[in-house]
Scaffold this motif. Structure first.
Motif, PDB file in Angstrom:
ATOM      1  N   GLY A 167       7.916  -3.281  -0.755  1.00 51.95           N
ATOM      2  CA  GLY A 167       8.480  -1.935  -0.708  1.00 51.95           C
ATOM      3  C   GLY A 167       7.569  -0.892  -1.326  1.00 51.95           C
ATOM      4  N   SER A 168       8.165   0.075  -1.970  1.00 50.87           N
ATOM      5  CA  SER A 168       7.406   1.184  -2.562  1.00 50.87           C
ATOM      6  C   SER A 168       7.227   0.980  -4.056  1.00 50.87           C
ATOM      7  N   GLN A 169       6.942  -0.240  -4.454  1.00 54.49           N
ATOM      8  CA  GLN A 169       6.764  -0.582  -5.863  1.00 54.49           C
ATOM      9  C   GLN A 169       5.649   0.262  -6.489  1.00 54.49           C
ATOM     10  N   ARG A 170       5.827   0.646  -7.748  1.00 53.36           N
ATOM     11  CA  ARG A 170       4.861   1.512  -8.424  1.00 53.36           C
ATOM     12  C   ARG A 170       4.196   0.790  -9.587  1.00 53.36           C
ATOM     13  N   HIS A 171       3.148   1.386 -10.110  1.00 52.58           N
ATOM     14  CA  HIS A 171       2.412   0.893 -11.283  1.00 52.58           C
ATOM     15  C   HIS A 171       1.793  -0.482 -11.041  1.00 52.58           C
ATOM     16  N   VAL A 172       1.469  -0.777  -9.810  1.00 50.01           N
ATOM     17  CA  VAL A 172       0.885  -2.072  -9.475  1.00 50.01           C
ATOM     18  C   VAL A 172      -0.537  -2.187 -10.023  1.00 50.01           C
ATOM     19  N   LEU A 173      -1.296  -1.116  -9.964  1.00 52.33           N
ATOM     20  CA  LEU A 173      -2.671  -1.163 -10.460  1.00 52.33           C
ATOM     21  C   LEU A 173      -2.716  -1.531 -11.945  1.00 52.33           C
ATOM     22  N   ASN A 174      -1.839  -0.956 -12.737  1.00 56.66           N
ATOM     23  CA  ASN A 174      -1.808  -1.285 -14.165  1.00 56.66           C
ATOM     24  C   ASN A 174      -1.494  -2.759 -14.380  1.00 56.66           C
ATOM     25  N   ALA A 175      -0.579  -3.274 -13.571  1.00 57.99           N
ATOM     26  CA  ALA A 175      -0.179  -4.677 -13.711  1.00 57.99           C
ATOM     27  C   ALA A 175      -1.326  -5.622 -13.363  1.00 57.99           C
ATOM     28  N   ILE A 176      -1.972  -5.384 -12.229  1.00 53.34           N
ATOM     29  CA  ILE A 176      -3.020  -6.324 -11.808  1.00 53.34           C
ATOM     30  C   ILE A 176      -4.229  -6.271 -12.731  1.00 53.34           C
ATOM     31  N   ARG A 177      -4.456  -5.127 -13.348  1.00 53.96           N
ATOM     32  CA  ARG A 177      -5.566  -5.030 -14.306  1.00 53.96           C
ATOM     33  C   ARG A 177      -5.265  -5.804 -15.574  1.00 53.96           C
ATOM     34  N   SER A 178      -3.979  -5.953 -15.911  1.00 58.82           N
ATOM     35  CA  SER A 178      -3.611  -6.627 -17.158  1.00 58.82           C
ATOM     36  C   SER A 178      -3.925  -8.109 -17.129  1.00 58.82           C
ATOM     37  N   PHE A 179      -3.936  -8.723 -15.952  1.00 61.07           N
ATOM     38  CA  PHE A 179      -4.257 -10.150 -15.881  1.00 61.07           C
ATOM     39  C   PHE A 179      -5.402 -10.439 -14.907  1.00 61.07           C
ATOM     40  N   HIS A 180      -6.151  -9.398 -14.549  1.00 58.34           N
ATOM     41  CA  HIS A 180      -7.361  -9.546 -13.736  1.00 58.34           C
ATOM     42  C   HIS A 180      -7.081 -10.299 -12.424  1.00 58.34           C
ATOM     43  N   ALA A 181      -6.138  -9.786 -11.668  1.00 60.78           N
ATOM     44  CA  ALA A 181      -5.791 -10.397 -10.380  1.00 60.78           C
ATOM     45  C   ALA A 181      -6.948 -10.285  -9.403  1.00 60.78           C
ATOM     46  N   GLN A 182      -7.044 -11.278  -8.515  1.00 59.87           N
ATOM     47  CA  GLN A 182      -8.042 -11.237  -7.454  1.00 59.87           C
ATOM     48  C   GLN A 182      -7.486 -10.641  -6.165  1.00 59.87           C
ATOM     49  N   GLU A 183      -6.145 -10.702  -5.994  1.00 62.97           N
ATOM     50  CA  GLU A 183      -5.530 -10.238  -4.754  1.00 62.97           C
ATOM     51  C   GLU A 183      -4.155  -9.640  -5.045  1.00 62.97           C
ATOM     52  N   VAL A 184      -3.673  -8.847  -4.095  1.00 61.55           N
ATOM     53  CA  VAL A 184      -2.269  -8.436  -4.041  1.00 61.55           C
ATOM     54  C   VAL A 184      -1.701  -8.890  -2.714  1.00 61.55           C
ATOM     55  N   HIS A 185      -0.543  -9.517  -2.755  1.00 62.99           N
ATOM     56  CA  HIS A 185       0.159  -9.952  -1.549  1.00 62.99           C
ATOM     57  C   HIS A 185       1.379  -9.058  -1.375  1.00 62.99           C
ATOM     58  N   CYS A 186       1.457  -8.385  -0.245  1.00 64.88           N
ATOM     59  CA  CYS A 186       2.485  -7.358  -0.085  1.00 64.88           C
ATOM     60  C   CYS A 186       3.036  -7.345   1.333  1.00 64.88           C
ATOM     61  N   ASP A 187       4.116  -6.583   1.516  1.00 63.62           N
ATOM     62  CA  ASP A 187       4.653  -6.365   2.851  1.00 63.62           C
ATOM     63  C   ASP A 187       4.033  -5.102   3.442  1.00 63.62           C
ATOM     64  N   TRP A 188       4.346  -4.844   4.705  1.00 64.56           N
ATOM     65  CA  TRP A 188       3.793  -3.691   5.415  1.00 64.56           C
ATOM     66  C   TRP A 188       4.173  -2.387   4.723  1.00 64.56           C
ATOM     67  N   ASN A 189       5.424  -2.291   4.232  1.00 67.74           N
ATOM     68  CA  ASN A 189       5.888  -1.044   3.620  1.00 67.74           C
ATOM     69  C   ASN A 189       5.084  -0.686   2.376  1.00 67.74           C
ATOM     70  N   PHE A 190       4.719  -1.687   1.585  1.00 64.61           N
ATOM     71  CA  PHE A 190       3.896  -1.382   0.420  1.00 64.61           C
ATOM     72  C   PHE A 190       2.488  -0.983   0.851  1.00 64.61           C
ATOM     73  N   LEU A 191       1.948  -1.667   1.838  1.00 65.25           N
ATOM     74  CA  LEU A 191       0.586  -1.389   2.279  1.00 65.25           C
ATOM     75  C   LEU A 191       0.405   0.077   2.656  1.00 65.25           C
ATOM     76  N   ILE A 192       1.407   0.653   3.348  1.00 65.93           N
ATOM     77  CA  ILE A 192       1.263   2.028   3.832  1.00 65.93           C
ATOM     78  C   ILE A 192       1.794   3.063   2.838  1.00 65.93           C
ATOM     79  N   SER A 193       2.276   2.593   1.675  1.00 64.20           N
ATOM     80  CA  SER A 193       2.750   3.526   0.654  1.00 64.20           C
ATOM     81  C   SER A 193       1.564   4.141  -0.079  1.00 64.20           C
ATOM     82  N   GLN A 194       1.829   5.182  -0.834  1.00 62.49           N
ATOM     83  CA  GLN A 194       0.774   5.835  -1.605  1.00 62.49           C
ATOM     84  C   GLN A 194       0.152   4.867  -2.610  1.00 62.49           C
ATOM     85  N   GLU A 195       1.004   4.079  -3.273  1.00 60.55           N
ATOM     86  CA  GLU A 195       0.487   3.097  -4.224  1.00 60.55           C
ATOM     87  C   GLU A 195      -0.333   2.025  -3.506  1.00 60.55           C
TER      88      GLU A 195
END
Length: 238
Positions: A167-195
């Motif tokens: 969906g339109s989940q927010r603050h994802v960048l802060n989260a992935i930086r906290s544990f040094h993620a290599q990828e984000v797995h998302c649905d279409w709605n998140f992909l086309i969102s501003q975040e």
């Protein structure tokens, strides 16, 4: 763009079963995505739901059964009678099978610990993976739980991690930086969102669950790393 079989070849075989994984591999997928819960006696088992009602002939929570008890339930007949007799596999079974396969693929292990917090799941998973000395396959550990992904990073900073979002989940960048993620797995709605647009500029994106060829074609234009699909056969024909 890579093609991952979502819960195995789950469009035509019962999800998260050995036959679904085998058929996906034979089809030539680049990766297999599966889900892991934990039994009462600490066994990592491959099933999506916290309860067994939907995909077996039993009733109840995975956490309330021992693995020996879970093996008594049929995990294939709900999909079609020709699959009667399929069982809930352990993660060890899947890894043993995959370690015998010659072609290297990605194994995406989703830790289903955001609803029920399984104690020591992360430690058990890493211990299992470490036991395979000659392992040619890439493993990516994903979860909706940031807490779980942070713990994985603390236990082993080198393990590949993916944050699951929708969906339109927010603050994802802060989260992935906290544990040094290599990828984000998302649905279409998140992909086309501003975040989603911001995230895709910083990290690899895999999109679930893509079952229509027209969407697959659209995603190819967006530099997506991989798609997860129940019907990998539909996408291979493109």
């Amino acid at each position: 763009m890579y093609i991952y079989a979502h819960r195995g070849f789950s469009g035509e075989y019962p999800e998260n079963t050995m036959i679904a994984f085998q058929r996906a591999y034979e089809l030539g997928v680049d990766g297999i995505e599966l889900d892991v819960q934990m039994t009462k006696d600490g066994e990592l088992v491959v099933i999506h739901d916290e309860r067994i009602d939907r995909t077996t002939d039993g009733i109840g929570y995975v956490k309330d059964f021992s693995y020996r008890q879970l093996r008594l339930f049929d995990a294939g007949g709900w999909f079609h009678t020709r699959f009667t007799g399929e069982r809930i596999p352990t993660l060890v079974e899947v890894c043993d099978w995959l370690s015998d396969q010659k072609r290297s693929i990605v194994l995406n292990i989703e830790l289903k610990n955001s609803i029920i917090r399984y104690h020591n799941m992360e430690e058990k998973l890493l211990t299992l993976l470490y036991s395979y000395r000659s392992w040619p396959h890439q493993v990516v550990c994903s979860s909706f739980s940031v807490q779980s992904l942070c713990l994985l990073h603390q236990l082993d900073p080198n393990v590949d991690k993916a944050m699951l979002v929708e969906g339109s989940q927010r603050h994802v960048l802060n989260a992935i930086r906290s544990f040094h993620a290599q990828e984000v797995h998302c649905d279409w709605n998140f992909l086309i969102s501003q975040e989603g647009e911001k995230v895709s500029q910083e990290i690899d994106i895999c999109v679930y669950t893509v079952n229509e060829p027209f969407l697959f074609t659209e995603l190819m234009k967006r530099d997506v790393k991989a798609v997860m699909t129940d019907f990998p056969n539909r996408l291979f024909r493109r």
